[in-house]
Design a protein around this motif. Structure first.
Motif, PDB file in Angstrom:
ATOM      1  N   LYS A 148       0.813  -1.215   0.000  1.00 40.60           N
ATOM      2  CA  LYS A 148       0.000   0.000   0.000  1.00 40.60           C
ATOM      3  C   LYS A 148       0.845   1.264   0.000  1.00 40.60           C
ATOM      4  N   ARG A 149       2.116   1.145   0.405  1.00 38.03           N
ATOM      5  CA  ARG A 149       2.942   2.346   0.552  1.00 38.03           C
ATOM      6  C   ARG A 149       4.032   2.466  -0.515  1.00 38.03           C
ATOM      7  N   LEU A 150       4.100   1.520  -1.422  1.00 31.46           N
ATOM      8  CA  LEU A 150       5.094   1.607  -2.490  1.00 31.46           C
ATOM      9  C   LEU A 150       4.911   2.910  -3.258  1.00 31.46           C
ATOM     10  N   GLY A 151       5.991   3.636  -3.436  1.00 32.29           N
ATOM     11  CA  GLY A 151       5.935   4.900  -4.144  1.00 32.29           C
ATOM     12  C   GLY A 151       5.814   6.100  -3.236  1.00 32.29           C
ATOM     13  N   ASP A 152       5.517   5.893  -1.952  1.00 29.47           N
ATOM     14  CA  ASP A 152       5.460   7.019  -1.019  1.00 29.47           C
ATOM     15  C   ASP A 152       6.851   7.642  -0.886  1.00 29.47           C
ATOM     16  N   GLU A 153       6.929   8.951  -0.832  1.00 31.50           N
ATOM     17  CA  GLU A 153       8.216   9.642  -0.771  1.00 31.50           C
ATOM     18  C   GLU A 153       8.995   9.346   0.505  1.00 31.50           C
ATOM     19  N   ASP A 154       8.301   9.040   1.587  1.00 33.29           N
ATOM     20  CA  ASP A 154       8.989   8.812   2.853  1.00 33.29           C
ATOM     21  C   ASP A 154       9.325   7.348   3.087  1.00 33.29           C
ATOM     22  N   VAL A 155       9.117   6.496   2.088  1.00 34.74           N
ATOM     23  CA  VAL A 155       9.420   5.070   2.187  1.00 34.74           C
ATOM     24  C   VAL A 155      10.604   4.740   1.284  1.00 34.74           C
ATOM     25  N   VAL A 156      11.613   4.059   1.845  1.00 28.83           N
ATOM     26  CA  VAL A 156      12.766   3.595   1.070  1.00 28.83           C
ATOM     27  C   VAL A 156      12.917   2.097   1.322  1.00 28.83           C
ATOM     28  N   VAL A 157      12.979   1.326   0.247  1.00 26.86           N
ATOM     29  CA  VAL A 157      13.068  -0.128   0.338  1.00 26.86           C
ATOM     30  C   VAL A 157      14.439  -0.590  -0.148  1.00 26.86           C
ATOM     31  N   PHE A 158      15.027  -1.556   0.573  1.00 21.43           N
ATOM     32  CA  PHE A 158      16.324  -2.115   0.183  1.00 21.43           C
ATOM     33  C   PHE A 158      16.231  -3.627   0.045  1.00 21.43           C
ATOM     34  N   ASP A 159      16.750  -4.125  -1.055  1.00 17.09           N
ATOM     35  CA  ASP A 159      16.892  -5.550  -1.332  1.00 17.09           C
ATOM     36  C   ASP A 159      18.285  -5.959  -0.867  1.00 17.09           C
ATOM     37  N   CYS A 160      18.362  -6.948   0.028  1.00 13.17           N
ATOM     38  CA  CYS A 160      19.652  -7.348   0.606  1.00 13.17           C
ATOM     39  C   CYS A 160      19.999  -8.795   0.291  1.00 13.17           C
ATOM     40  N   ARG A 161      19.443  -9.340  -0.772  1.00  9.40           N
ATOM     41  CA  ARG A 161      19.733 -10.738  -1.100  1.00  9.40           C
ATOM     42  C   ARG A 161      21.225 -10.933  -1.374  1.00  9.40           C
ATOM     43  N   PHE A 162      21.767 -12.038  -0.861  1.00  4.36           N
ATOM     44  CA  PHE A 162      23.211 -12.287  -1.002  1.00  4.36           C
ATOM     45  C   PHE A 162      23.491 -13.749  -0.677  1.00  4.36           C
TER      46      PHE A 162
END
Length: 215
Positions: free
Chosen positions: A14-28
């Motif tokens: 629901k919050r994807l694209g919100d300016e105050d949300v930052v998502v990080f992918d950490c797969r390794f």
């Protein structure tokens, strides 16, 4: 009841694209250091930036500090800031069950970010529930992170040695039982474990989901 430090896939979607949300992918993958980034480029949660264990979440190996020493804090803060992170950002981290998202969560908390959460169920649950995926890379955006290291998060190795000698602490080795026993060692130059450490493998029974313990 929602667990602190976690976000459910429904809430993130629901919050994807919100300016105050930052998502990080950490797969390794420890045995294939570039596999996680390859997987990220093939598909990731829309808007997610990638954090590489060795380039972003660690500093170069030196005499002490283990295989993946803690990162230079200013460099780490700058890396987050160039992805749009600010002190009041809602930061979400995820992986595919390898444990690197938990490391990123701890590092961010350690430098003073308060609103950091793990995606409950990680990448596998996101995919299993048929949520959106993209190969489009997000554009860098301006942010600012001020390093405010939290006291009490780390301990000096000499203090650990002395406390262990006096029986004042418990050392936990979270690797697999085979690596703890020294039966196999695919990564480190020496097999076995630190004398006195007890083994509680983090992967045993792991589903990628966290649950709240009610008392």
């Amino acid at each position: 009841m929602k667990a602190p430090g976690l976000i459910e896939p429904d809430d993130l979607a629901k919050r994807l694209g919100d300016e105050d949300v930052v998502v990080f992918d950490c797969r390794f993958q420890l045995t294939d250091p570039e596999a996680g980034e390859r997987a990220y480029r093939e598909g990731h949660i829309p808007g997610a930036f990638y954090l590489h264990l060795e380039r972003d979440l660690s500093s170069p190996k030196r005499e002490h500090g283990g295989r993946h020493p803690l990162p230079d804090w200013q460099a780490f803060a700058a890396r987050l800031a160039e992805s749009g992170v600010r002190q009041d950002s809602d930061v979400i981290v995820y992986d595919a069950g390898e444990g690197m998202a938990a490391r990123a969560w701890w590092l961010m908390r350690h430098i003073g970010l308060e609103r950091v959460r793990l995606l409950n169920g990680g990448w596998q649950r996101w995919i299993r529930e048929g949520r959106p995926v993209t190969a489009e890379l997000p554009q860098p955006r301006p942010g600012h992170v001020e390093v405010r290291l939290r006291a009490g998060d780390t301990v000096d190795v000499n203090d650990v040695r002395e406390a262990a000698r006096q029986g004042k602490l418990v050392l936990v080795d979270a690797r697999s039982r085979a690596r703890y026993r020294g039966d196999v060692e695919p990564l480190d130059p020496k097999a076995g474990h630190i004398p006195g450490a007890v083994n509680h493998p983090w992967e045993e029974g792991a589903s990628g989901r966290w649950h709240v313990a009610h008392t």
